[in-house]
Design a protein around this motif. Structure first.
Motif, PDB file in Angstrom:
ATOM      1  N   SER A  76       0.901  -1.167   0.000  1.00 57.37           N
ATOM      2  CA  SER A  76       0.000   0.000   0.000  1.00 57.37           C
ATOM      3  C   SER A  76       0.925   1.198   0.000  1.00 57.37           C
ATOM      4  O   SER A  76       1.941   1.195   0.702  1.00 57.37           O
ATOM      5  CB  SER A  76      -0.824   0.069   1.280  1.00 57.37           C
ATOM      6  N   TYR A  77       0.593   2.194  -0.786  1.00 52.31           N
ATOM      7  CA  TYR A  77       1.469   3.368  -0.789  1.00 52.31           C
ATOM      8  C   TYR A  77       0.661   4.630  -0.538  1.00 52.31           C
ATOM      9  O   TYR A  77      -0.522   4.721  -0.885  1.00 52.31           O
ATOM     10  CB  TYR A  77       2.263   3.455  -2.103  1.00 52.31           C
ATOM     11  N   HIS A  78       1.345   5.555   0.092  1.00 55.33           N
ATOM     12  CA  HIS A  78       0.713   6.841   0.392  1.00 55.33           C
ATOM     13  C   HIS A  78       0.785   7.706  -0.857  1.00 55.33           C
ATOM     14  O   HIS A  78       1.877   7.981  -1.365  1.00 55.33           O
ATOM     15  CB  HIS A  78       1.428   7.519   1.562  1.00 55.33           C
ATOM     16  N   GLU A  79      -0.358   8.136  -1.320  1.00 54.68           N
ATOM     17  CA  GLU A  79      -0.361   8.956  -2.528  1.00 54.68           C
ATOM     18  C   GLU A  79      -0.032  10.406  -2.174  1.00 54.68           C
ATOM     19  O   GLU A  79      -0.587  10.969  -1.218  1.00 54.68           O
ATOM     20  CB  GLU A  79      -1.736   8.916  -3.185  1.00 54.68           C
ATOM     21  N   ALA A  80       0.838  10.977  -2.965  1.00 54.97           N
ATOM     22  CA  ALA A  80       1.206  12.378  -2.734  1.00 54.97           C
ATOM     23  C   ALA A  80      -0.025  13.263  -2.957  1.00 54.97           C
ATOM     24  O   ALA A  80      -0.734  13.110  -3.949  1.00 54.97           O
ATOM     25  CB  ALA A  80       2.312  12.780  -3.704  1.00 54.97           C
ATOM     26  N   ASP A  81      -0.273  14.166  -2.014  1.00 54.80           N
ATOM     27  CA  ASP A  81      -1.338  15.154  -2.212  1.00 54.80           C
ATOM     28  C   ASP A  81      -0.681  16.480  -2.633  1.00 54.80           C
ATOM     29  O   ASP A  81       0.538  16.551  -2.818  1.00 54.80           O
ATOM     30  CB  ASP A  81      -2.182  15.305  -0.938  1.00 54.80           C
ATOM     31  N   GLU A  82      -1.517  17.498  -2.757  1.00 58.00           N
ATOM     32  CA  GLU A  82      -1.011  18.767  -3.302  1.00 58.00           C
ATOM     33  C   GLU A  82       0.125  19.340  -2.440  1.00 58.00           C
ATOM     34  O   GLU A  82       1.154  19.789  -2.967  1.00 58.00           O
ATOM     35  CB  GLU A  82      -2.167  19.764  -3.361  1.00 58.00           C
ATOM     36  N   ALA A  83      -0.054  19.252  -1.101  1.00 57.32           N
ATOM     37  CA  ALA A  83       0.969  19.821  -0.208  1.00 57.32           C
ATOM     38  C   ALA A  83       2.281  19.041  -0.341  1.00 57.32           C
ATOM     39  O   ALA A  83       3.379  19.627  -0.314  1.00 57.32           O
ATOM     40  CB  ALA A  83       0.466  19.791   1.231  1.00 57.32           C
ATOM     41  N   THR A  84       2.177  17.735  -0.515  1.00 57.07           N
ATOM     42  CA  THR A  84       3.387  16.901  -0.618  1.00 57.07           C
ATOM     43  C   THR A  84       4.131  17.205  -1.913  1.00 57.07           C
ATOM     44  O   THR A  84       5.369  17.309  -1.929  1.00 57.07           O
ATOM     45  CB  THR A  84       2.994  15.404  -0.558  1.00 57.07           C
ATOM     46  N   VAL A  85       3.373  17.343  -2.995  1.00 56.64           N
ATOM     47  CA  VAL A  85       4.025  17.646  -4.278  1.00 56.64           C
ATOM     48  C   VAL A  85       4.691  19.025  -4.203  1.00 56.64           C
ATOM     49  O   VAL A  85       5.842  19.211  -4.646  1.00 56.64           O
ATOM     50  CB  VAL A  85       3.002  17.582  -5.441  1.00 56.64           C
ATOM     51  N   ALA A  86       3.989  19.969  -3.597  1.00 61.17           N
ATOM     52  CA  ALA A  86       4.571  21.325  -3.474  1.00 61.17           C
ATOM     53  C   ALA A  86       5.854  21.279  -2.652  1.00 61.17           C
ATOM     54  O   ALA A  86       6.889  21.884  -3.024  1.00 61.17           O
ATOM     55  CB  ALA A  86       3.556  22.275  -2.824  1.00 61.17           C
ATOM     56  N   ALA A  87       5.831  20.504  -1.547  1.00 61.77           N
ATOM     57  CA  ALA A  87       7.031  20.407  -0.704  1.00 61.77           C
ATOM     58  C   ALA A  87       8.156  19.704  -1.467  1.00 61.77           C
ATOM     59  O   ALA A  87       9.343  20.054  -1.320  1.00 61.77           O
ATOM     60  CB  ALA A  87       6.693  19.650   0.578  1.00 61.77           C
ATOM     61  N   ALA A  88       7.790  18.724  -2.287  1.00 62.17           N
ATOM     62  CA  ALA A  88       8.812  17.990  -3.059  1.00 62.17           C
ATOM     63  C   ALA A  88       9.497  18.936  -4.048  1.00 62.17           C
ATOM     64  O   ALA A  88      10.729  18.922  -4.197  1.00 62.17           O
ATOM     65  CB  ALA A  88       8.166  16.817  -3.794  1.00 62.17           C
ATOM     66  N   ILE A  89       8.715  19.768  -4.706  1.00 60.16           N
ATOM     67  CA  ILE A  89       9.307  20.701  -5.684  1.00 60.16           C
ATOM     68  C   ILE A  89      10.177  21.732  -4.955  1.00 60.16           C
ATOM     69  O   ILE A  89      11.331  21.984  -5.347  1.00 60.16           O
ATOM     70  CB  ILE A  89       8.205  21.396  -6.514  1.00 60.16           C
ATOM     71  N   ASP A  90       9.647  22.288  -3.878  1.00 57.66           N
ATOM     72  CA  ASP A  90      10.429  23.291  -3.126  1.00 57.66           C
ATOM     73  C   ASP A  90      11.735  22.680  -2.640  1.00 57.66           C
ATOM     74  O   ASP A  90      12.810  23.295  -2.727  1.00 57.66           O
ATOM     75  CB  ASP A  90       9.634  23.805  -1.915  1.00 57.66           C
ATOM     76  N   GLY A  91      11.647  21.453  -2.126  1.00 59.48           N
ATOM     77  CA  GLY A  91      12.841  20.790  -1.592  1.00 59.48           C
ATOM     78  C   GLY A  91      13.853  20.501  -2.691  1.00 59.48           C
ATOM     79  O   GLY A  91      15.068  20.639  -2.489  1.00 59.48           O
ATOM     80  N   ALA A  92      13.353  20.094  -3.854  1.00 57.94           N
ATOM     81  CA  ALA A  92      14.269  19.806  -4.974  1.00 57.94           C
ATOM     82  C   ALA A  92      14.991  21.086  -5.395  1.00 57.94           C
ATOM     83  O   ALA A  92      16.202  21.082  -5.669  1.00 57.94           O
ATOM     84  CB  ALA A  92      13.482  19.216  -6.152  1.00 57.94           C
ATOM     85  N   LEU A  93      14.246  22.183  -5.418  1.00 60.49           N
ATOM     86  CA  LEU A  93      14.878  23.453  -5.815  1.00 60.49           C
ATOM     87  C   LEU A  93      15.907  23.896  -4.772  1.00 60.49           C
ATOM     88  O   LEU A  93      16.988  24.386  -5.115  1.00 60.49           O
ATOM     89  CB  LEU A  93      13.805  24.525  -6.020  1.00 60.49           C
ATOM     90  N   ALA A  94      15.576  23.650  -3.496  1.00 59.45           N
ATOM     91  CA  ALA A  94      16.502  24.060  -2.427  1.00 59.45           C
ATOM     92  C   ALA A  94      17.778  23.210  -2.435  1.00 59.45           C
ATOM     93  O   ALA A  94      18.862  23.690  -2.092  1.00 59.45           O
ATOM     94  CB  ALA A  94      15.792  23.961  -1.071  1.00 59.45           C
ATOM     95  N   ALA A  95      17.642  21.933  -2.835  1.00 58.00           N
ATOM     96  CA  ALA A  95      18.806  21.024  -2.799  1.00 58.00           C
ATOM     97  C   ALA A  95      19.729  21.206  -3.998  1.00 58.00           C
ATOM     98  O   ALA A  95      20.859  20.707  -4.009  1.00 58.00           O
ATOM     99  CB  ALA A  95      18.310  19.569  -2.764  1.00 58.00           C
ATOM    100  N   LYS A  96      19.258  21.945  -4.989  1.00 62.34           N
ATOM    101  CA  LYS A  96      19.943  21.967  -6.291  1.00 62.34           C
ATOM    102  C   LYS A  96      21.369  22.555  -6.218  1.00 62.34           C
ATOM    103  O   LYS A  96      22.312  21.956  -6.754  1.00 62.34           O
ATOM    104  CB  LYS A  96      19.057  22.762  -7.260  1.00 62.34           C
ATOM    105  N   ALA A  97      21.511  23.707  -5.583  1.00 65.85           N
ATOM    106  CA  ALA A  97      22.803  24.409  -5.665  1.00 65.85           C
ATOM    107  C   ALA A  97      23.931  23.543  -5.092  1.00 65.85           C
ATOM    108  O   ALA A  97      25.000  23.403  -5.697  1.00 65.85           O
ATOM    109  CB  ALA A  97      22.714  25.737  -4.933  1.00 65.85           C
ATOM    110  N   GLU A  98      23.670  22.936  -3.945  1.00 67.25           N
ATOM    111  CA  GLU A  98      24.729  22.157  -3.305  1.00 67.25           C
ATOM    112  C   GLU A  98      25.031  20.880  -4.105  1.00 67.25           C
ATOM    113  O   GLU A  98      26.179  20.467  -4.239  1.00 67.25           O
ATOM    114  CB  GLU A  98      24.314  21.812  -1.880  1.00 67.25           C
TER     115      GLU A  98
END
Ligand SMILES: NC(=O)c1ccc[n+]([C@@H]2O[C@H](COP(=O)([O-])OP(=O)(O)OC[C@H]3O[C@@H](n4cnc5c(N)ncnc54)[C@H](O)[C@@H]3O)[C@@H](O)[C@H]2O)c1
Ligand SMILES: N[C@@H](CCC=O)C(=O)O
Length: 547
Positions: A76-98
């Motif tokens: 069984s998997y937890h489906e990403a909701d809108e807040a999770t997808v938004a956090a995933a994108i923000d986190g990916a952008l934040a991790a990019k420079a390093e």
């Protein structure tokens, strides 16, 4: 603190991962059996989304059924909701420079370690998840989850090293020209198919290797194996945020991602229909984005065997059985239309093919002698059965198979259809199941048949030509130049190996950026030219300005 660069390192020599044979009594068969038994004992698993290295449990649960036993599910998997997808994108952008700034050797080391984890510590676990969840038998799982994934990671490192070493060939006196392969500005979105665990891993690893951060939406039907791949990347040292694992409702997650201004690239493998839809969605948002997103997509196929009267009969039969029926015809490269000279058809091909197909055992993939397992799910099962029906309505003769049994798992009998109409529905459309349609041509119609092969389908993925006459091979290779991105002589149309046959097709089969080659890495970088002047300028006038 800035990272010193104190040497120009060389990555270790890369070779293809050796395939293990899994013969009766072998150590590898025993180890895989134990891994499958262990997984069967422990299932169902619970899979969270992973954002910034942390599990996210949205509570919105979906299931990945076991295709050979659909009353049970692997996870069984937890489906990403809108807040999770938004956090995933923000986190990916934040991790990019390093991540982008990490010295190449360290990024490379992480993925080389991941390759060793796939080929060693987690080999059987990943194979077991691929067998139970995606319905592959041991050999198909070995090809995919062990060998191909390892190869993608190791060869990926080698190709990036080669790419980075491509530098301008000339420097004017007193200057130095350099090319820097920047990661794309923004984040990459990877959308992967159910049918290859390796493709999921590669769709994220390819952009990440060159410094991108990636939001990954796996296929619902491959969630558990893909989650294990994610965990392997994490154990290998991929930092939090670099790969964000967001299983979820495909259309909703994708709509949110594609509307984001920092969306920089799509790395997709799946059906032509979905890729075209995503392409249109990206086009509709073009004014939203900072740049022009790269769209990389490898999609469907209607792959052919073309058998000339001079072909070696036994080879053509055996290659045909493998090409059409391995993994239930669910490889994008699977054979599904065959053209054969009537002299060969009538002098043994038909009889031998039907004899061999009749022997193919269908059943649960973890039972060793089963050549054919289940198709992936209910929609696939219904679609395949309906195509067999359509073929019959179009006048096709079912020579063998033609039915299925979905009472416990989604099993379709290997099916061979003979058609008199080379443009009938099952000669033209992708079915993605164990269904082969055959058209017999008159020996003298060879050139007319080349035209038919070229013009019958919208796809251009793989094809194979069987002939011992060199002239026939040459004619076919010239006429069918655009009919397949991967072409084989006297060998089945499936089974491309990373580092040996870069993979992908054109026409409706994709952007043909060739997974498993250096070419694909170009799509995920945006080069910057740097010129450094060593000597300075005294006078701005040119000699031509002087009296
Ligand atoms: N050319 C290649 O290299 C290659 C390799 C493997 C598979 N394939 C192709 O993939 C297909 C089989 O895989 P599949 O059944 O997983 O394909 P699919 O198109 O159904 O799904 C692929 C991915 O797209 C997602 N998706 C589905 N509908 C979507 C939507 N409306 N919006 C956004 N995302 C959506 C799925 O969840 C999955 O992650 C076949 O057509 C096969 O030929 C091609
Ligand atoms: N590497 C595979 C293609 C992957 C598509 O599903 C092959 O050539 O068999």
């Amino acid at each position: 603190m800035a990272t010193p660069q104190l040497a120009s390192f060389k990555v270790p020599e890369i070779a293809n991962e050796p395939m293990r044979p899994y013969g009766p009594g072998s150590a590898e068969r025993k180890a895989l059996q134990e891994a499958v038994a262990q997984m069967e004992k422990e299932l169902p698993f619970e899979v969270p989304c992973i954002v910034n290295g942390k599990p996210v449990k949205t509570g919105k649960l979906a299931k990945q059924p076991i295709p050979a036993d659909h009353a049970n599910h692997l996870c069984s998997y937890h489906e990403a909701d809108e807040a999770t997808v938004a956090a995933a994108i923000d986190g990916a952008l934040a991790a990019k420079a390093e991540w982008e700034a990490m010295p190449w050797n360290d990024r490379a080391a992480i993925f080389l370690k991941a390759a060793d984890l796939v080929s060693g510590k987690y080999r059987y676990k990943l194979m077991a998840a691929t067998m139970l969840g995606q319905g592959k038998n041991a050999w198909q799982a070995e090809i995919d989850a062990a060998a191909e994934l390892t190869d993608f990671l190791r060869f990926g490192v080698k190709y990036v090293e080669e790419l980075y070493s491509i530098q301008p060939p000339k420097n004017a006196a007193g200057s130095w020209n350099r090319l820097e392969y920047r990661a794309l500005e923004g984040f990459v979105y990877a959308v992967s198919p159910f049918n290859f665990t390796a493709i999921g891993g590669n769709l994220v690893a390819t952009p990440a290797l060159v410094g991108n951060t990636v939001v990954w939406k796996p296929s619902p039907a491959a969630t558990y194996s893909n989650y294990i791949v994610y965990k392997i990347f994490e154990e290998a040292g991929v930092p939090p945020g670099v790969i964000q694992f967001v299983p979820g409702p495909p259309a909703e997650v994708t709509a949110q991602v594609l509307a984001h201004p920092s969306f920089a690239a799509l790395h997709f493998t799946g059906s032509t229909f979905v890729f075209k839809k995503l392409w249109k969605d990206v086009a509709a948002h073009i004014d939203t984005y900072r740049g022009y997103p790269r769209l990389v997509g490898e999609t469907g196929g209607k792959n052919f065997h073309l058998i000339h009267k001079s072909a070696e009969l036994r080879n053509a039969v055996s290659q045909t059985v493998r090409g059409a029926f391995e993994y239930q015809g669910q490889k994008c490269s699977a054979l599904s239309r065959l053209y054969i000279a009537s002299s060969l058809w009538n002098s043994g091909f038909k009889e031998q093919l039907l004899t061999e197909v009749a022997k193919l055992k269908v059943g649960a993939p973890q039972e060793w002698t089963n050549f054919i397992g289940p198709v992936i799910g209910r929609p696939a099962y219904d679609k395949i059965i309906s195509y067999i029906q359509k073929a019959k309505e179009a006048g096709g003769e079912v020579l063998i198979g033609g039915s299925g049994d979905d009472s416990k798992g989604y099993f379709v009998q290997p099916t061979v259809i003979l058609t008199k109409d080379p443009k009938s529905v099952t000669m033209v459309e992708e079915i993605f199941g164990p269904v082969l349609t055959i058209f017999v041509y008159e020996d003298n119609d060879w050139e007319k048949t080349l035209e038919l092969v070229d013009s019958s389908s919208q796809y251009g993925l793989t094809g194979a030509i069987f002939a011992t006459e060199r002239k026939a091979l040459l004619q076919a290779t010239n006429k069918l130049r655009n009919a397949a991105g991967n072409v084989y002589y006297n060998e089945k149309c499936t089974g491309a190996v990373v580092g040996q046959q870069p993979f992908g097709g054109a026409r409706a089969s994709g952007t043909n950026d060739k997974a498993g080659s250096m070419a694909i890495f170009y799509r995920f970088v945006s080069a910057r030219s740097i010129k450094e002047n060593f000597v300075g300028l005294e006078d701005y006038l040119y000699p031509s300005n002087l009296q």
